[in-house]
Scaffold this active site. Structure first.
Site, PDB file in Angstrom:
ATOM      1  N   GLU A 115      -8.775   4.758  -5.182  1.00 54.10           N
ATOM      2  CA  GLU A 115      -9.994   5.438  -4.781  1.00 54.10           C
ATOM      3  C   GLU A 115     -10.490   6.278  -5.961  1.00 54.10           C
ATOM      4  O   GLU A 115      -9.746   7.057  -6.514  1.00 54.10           O
ATOM      5  CB  GLU A 115      -9.678   6.364  -3.615  1.00 54.10           C
ATOM      6  CG  GLU A 115     -10.862   7.139  -3.140  1.00 54.10           C
ATOM      7  CD  GLU A 115     -10.499   8.005  -1.950  1.00 54.10           C
ATOM      8  OE1 GLU A 115     -10.261   7.437  -0.877  1.00 54.10           O
ATOM      9  OE2 GLU A 115     -10.442   9.214  -2.101  1.00 54.10           O
TER      10      GLU A 115
ATOM     11  N   HIS B 132     -16.489   5.199   2.144  1.00 52.74           N
ATOM     12  CA  HIS B 132     -16.552   6.222   3.188  1.00 52.74           C
ATOM     13  C   HIS B 132     -17.977   6.502   3.634  1.00 52.74           C
ATOM     14  O   HIS B 132     -18.208   7.259   4.570  1.00 52.74           O
ATOM     15  CB  HIS B 132     -15.891   7.509   2.701  1.00 52.74           C
ATOM     16  CG  HIS B 132     -14.488   7.270   2.224  1.00 52.74           C
ATOM     17  ND1 HIS B 132     -14.224   6.845   0.951  1.00 52.74           N
ATOM     18  CD2 HIS B 132     -13.302   7.332   2.853  1.00 52.74           C
ATOM     19  CE1 HIS B 132     -12.926   6.676   0.820  1.00 52.74           C
ATOM     20  NE2 HIS B 132     -12.344   6.962   1.956  1.00 52.74           N
TER      21      HIS B 132
ATOM     22  N   ASP C 117       0.826  -1.217   0.000  1.00 52.61           N
ATOM     23  CA  ASP C 117       0.000   0.000   0.000  1.00 52.61           C
ATOM     24  C   ASP C 117       0.856   1.261   0.000  1.00 52.61           C
ATOM     25  O   ASP C 117       1.786   1.379   0.787  1.00 52.61           O
ATOM     26  CB  ASP C 117      -0.874   0.030   1.271  1.00 52.61           C
ATOM     27  CG  ASP C 117      -2.000  -0.988   1.215  1.00 52.61           C
ATOM     28  OD1 ASP C 117      -2.514  -1.248   0.113  1.00 52.61           O
ATOM     29  OD2 ASP C 117      -2.377  -1.506   2.290  1.00 52.61           O
TER      30      ASP C 117
HETATM   31  N1  GLN Z   1      -4.739  -2.125   3.251  1.00 49.26           N
HETATM   32  C1  GLN Z   1      -5.230  -1.001   3.963  1.00 49.26           C
HETATM   33  C2  GLN Z   1      -6.671  -1.252   4.392  1.00 49.26           C
HETATM   34  O1  GLN Z   1      -7.360  -1.938   3.699  1.00 49.26           O
HETATM   35  C3  GLN Z   1      -5.174   0.238   3.129  1.00 49.26           C
HETATM   36  C4  GLN Z   1      -5.589   1.454   3.893  1.00 49.26           C
HETATM   37  C5  GLN Z   1      -5.483   2.756   3.142  1.00 49.26           C
HETATM   38  O2  GLN Z   1      -5.614   2.801   1.948  1.00 49.26           O
HETATM   39  N2  GLN Z   1      -5.253   3.832   3.827  1.00 49.26           N
HETATM   40  O3  GLN Z   1      -7.101  -0.731   5.391  1.00 49.26           O
END
Ligand code: GLN
Ligand code: ZN
Length: 763
Positions: free
Chosen positions: A672, A701, A606
């Protein structure tokens, strides 16, 4: 040489502000009790700064939620929807309804938008402007706090009220209607600023601070004109008060010509972020005879002791060219971004703690600098020897050497993407439009209690492991039932995606009380990267392999990337950021390889923070991308062609940096997008993304369950812009903040939509 401060942390040493606000929101205390906590924090802050001998002490730097929202209230920039809530009859509830929304007795008003404060991790509430925006003095907060500070500090001469300057205030906002430019509101806004300033002057105020961080950005010609107009007017009508204009977070050399026509008493510059600007600024101001230059020499965004020799060199240079009366010293920016007091840390190794400094210590450093300027060389010497002191806790020569010896091969997969893709497709045999999630699943109370108990040693390692395994077994079953194609283990063992890794890596520590405000009552405790960072052993392998053992489907390993670990921590400042990033990248790479050796075939790294690390000025983007992309590639390129590397990004606009994201060369990226209804796809008309991609098909969200039809619709849209064989189907971020029932229904609709797409969109 005056010593001053731009702003002090306002959360309270025990996070009193957070606790009081949350108690107030849940009706456990009344507004009187809430205000009392505010009063106490302000008093404490003023006393500390007074005791430290500051010549000018900030006032109005306190806030119950956010200082930008305070400005909106002060200036009467309040959307009709909040004013119309009949149940609200006082400013504090109005204020909180703007910050948090209002859902009660049938009312359902959304909160205002929130976004990042420049390139920090603080979030502010975005002012909303309308075409016929009116401004007025709406709230009394600044005047009330001034009166309060007069009582406490006795001498009004020491008090410096702080306001966001008019140009930055407009700049930070957003038009809520089409066909006008918010900066054009300046003519309506300036008279109100002038009124406020005059009112402060009438109260006896001698200095005010107007924050104009816009000066550190690439300003358009139009905005420059507006700036000149604004300060032309202010200096014309407010000549009897001293105005200190502050810039921070970047240099202002490019915009210095603005000050040809503007006459203000003092200008503050950030010499921590941009030390090189000093020369140019000095030569500009040495030509005239009055402007005072405030030197931001102490780092208000990091937690290391000031290097006095460095600061003194700058201060002496300024004194030499302007004279002592025309020099002030201060931290570079508000101390809002650092924790309050290092003395509350009891478990940090003394060699490290000795080199650290939080807000309270930073204020004292100003005193030291003044003493050195006055001739006390001992302070200088002891600071130098302290900073030079080496200790085995900081260094690991092997890590240091490896970090900068990176060959082309280290940051390159064995074969280009199209070859890897073929091999991976053959091996995995996934359907078209494969479905997956971003990693985390709901973090229930139960799971948080479990981790807490383990942390407090109320559970043994075995008991804890057993319980975590149960959660994993359950989440695997649920994913199989939903019929997702690539599964995850759920991240139940992680409180936070950075903290989890920083606790396991050497060279990084967690503080006990190093809280910093992130937004409103939310505080974060960033880890401290103090030394050479290395991997001591497996960090995730046990959990991922256990999860894989529970299913025949593919299990995706889950890691946090080097840039994000760096970006969300306090980073050592004795070597370039890039070196620290490479050290972390090597450690993550080892974990990636360990997962691969253990049979994990898909690994996600990530990097949600990649974009927010971007420098404020475009001219510095290239060098940032050079090292950050290199760090990511270093962490991800050690694997075989058949091992699939995923990455995930969120929180930001990507369209302008797509080419660089492609340079990361991850096999799959999930992003996103859904809040902007696949706004992202527009970018693909201009730039064709070469690898596989999962543009998030629904917004995690919000608690809303997306329908099969709307997800299908988005998939169809994506399939018109991207090759079908490259498209993944996934939510737009991790699911940890959602409820299980929402997640199950949403994911169910998502897999259904993907199946529909396999039939309808594949000919
Ligand atoms: N792998 C993390 C999760 O699913 C990614 C979180 C994020 O993008 N901030 O929570
Ligand atoms: Zn995300």
């Amino acid at each position: 040489m005056l010593k001053h401060n731009l702003g002090y942390p306002r959360i309270g040493i025990r996070r009193e502000l957070k606790k009081a606000c949350e108690a107030y929101w849940s009706n456990k205390i009344n507004s009187g009790a809430l205000f009392e906590v505010g009063t106490k924090i302000r008093k404490e802050n003023w006393k500390i700064q007074e005791k430290a001998g500051l010549d000018l002490i900030p006032c109005n730097d306190f806030s119950f939620y956010d200082h930008v929202l305070d400005m909106s209230l002060l200036l009467g920039v309040i959307s009709e929807s909040y004013l119309s809530i009949k149940l609200i009859d006082n400013n504090i509830d109005l204020y909180f309804s703007m910050a948090r929304g209002f859902q009660k007795n049938g009312w359902d008003i959304k909160a205002m938008e929130m976004t990042k404060w420049f390139n920090t991790n603080y979030h502010y509430i975005v002012p909303e402007f309308y075409k016929n925006q009116k401004f007025s003095i709406f709230s009394n907060k600044i005047f009330d706090e001034l009166a309060e500070s007069k009582n406490i500090l006795k001498s009004i001469k020491k008090i410096k009220p702080v306001l966001i300057g008019p140009v930055s205030y407009l700049f930070l906002g957003k038009e809520k209607e089409k066909s006008f430019y918010r900066m054009d509101l300046i003519e309506n806004l300036i008279p109100i600023y002038i009124k406020i300033i005059q009112k402060l002057k009438n109260e006896g105020v001698n200095w005010i601070q107007l924050d104009e961080p816009i000066l550190g950005l690439d300003m358009s010609e139009k905005d420059k004109k507006i700036f000149k107009y604004a300060y032309g007017e202010i200096s014309r009508f407010c000549s009897e008060i001293n105005i200190l204009l502050t810039s921070y977070f970047d240099g202002i050399s490019e915009n210095i010509s603005l000050f040809h026509d503007i006459s203000i008493q003092a200008l503050h510059i950030d010499l921590v972020e941009e030390p090189n600007q000093l020369e140019k600024i000095l030569s500009f101001f040495s030509r005239e005879s009055k402007t005072i230059l405030s030197l931001g020499v102490i780092d208000g965004r990091n937690i290391w002791k000031n290097n006095y020799a460095n600061s003194i060199q700058k201060i002496e240079k300024a004194i030499e060219s302007l004279g002592e009366d025309r020099v002030m010293i201060a931290p570079n920016c508000s101390l809002l971004h650092v924790p309050i007091d290092i003395e509350y840390e009891n478990s940090i190794h003394i060699d490290i703690k000795n080199k650290m400094s939080f807000a309270r210590q930073k204020i004292d450093e100003l005193n030291d600098l003044e003493k050195i300027i006055k001739g006390n060389k001992n302070i200088l010497l002891s600071n130098s020897s302290l900073l030079e002191e080496s200790s085995s806790v900081f260094y690991d020569i092997k890590i240091k050497e490896r970090a900068i010896k990176i060959t082309d091969k280290d940051i390159q997969r064995d074969n280009p993407f199209y070859i890897r893709q073929k091999k991976q497709k053959q091996k995995f045999n996934l359907p078209l439009f494969p479905t997956t999630t971003i990693g985390s699943f709901p973090q229930t109370k139960e799971i948080r209690n479990l981790r807490n108990k383990f942390r407090k040693k109320e559970l043994s390692r075995e008991e804890y492991d057993e319980k975590i395994k149960n959660f994993i077994v359950d989440v695997v079953k649920k994913q199989e039932k939903i019929d997702l194609d690539v599964l995850v283990h759920g991240e139940f063992e992680r409180t936070d995606m950075v903290e989890y890794f920083s606790d396991k890596l050497k060279g990084i520590l967690s503080t006990e009380n190093g809280w910093v405000q992130s937004y409103g009552s939310r505080c974060v405790k960033p880890p401290v990267i103090y030394g050479d960072v290395g991997r001591v052993g497996d960090m995730t392998v046990k959990w991922i392999c256990f999860a894989q053992s529970q299913t025949k489907k593919l299990m995706k390993g889950m890691l946090t990337g080097p840039v994000t670990i760096l970006q969300w921590s306090f980073v050592r400042d004795d070597q370039p950021l890039s070196h620290t990033a490479y050290q972390i990248a090597w450690a993550i790479r080892e974990e990636v390889l360990s997962l691969e050796r253990s049979g994990i075939q898909i690994i996600q790294i990530d990097e949600p923070a990649l974009r927010e690390g971007l420098p404020l000025k475009k001219k510095n983007w290239k060098s940032y991308f050079d090292w950050s992309i290199k760090a990511f590639r270093l962490s991800s390129s050690g694997v075989k062609d058949e091992t699939q590397i995923h990455t995930h990004m969120c929180y930001s606009e990507f369209n302008d940096i797509f080419k660089h994201i492609a340079d990361m060369d991850a096999d799959v990226i999930t992003m996103e997008t859904s809040r902007s209804k696949m706004e992202l796809l527009k970018a693909f008309s201009v730039f064709s993304y070469p690898n596989e991609i999962g543009p998030g098909v629904y917004d995690i969200h919000s608690p809303r369950i997306p329908t099969v039809e709307e997800i299908f619709d988005l998939i169809e849209k994506a399939s018109k812009k991207l090759p079908i064989k490259n498209i993944w189907i996934n939510p737009d971020c991790g699911l940890k903040t959602r409820k299980w029932e929402e997640v199950l229904m949403s994911l169910h609709n998502m897999t259904k939509a993907a199946k529909m797409a396999r039939i309808k969109l594949v000919s």
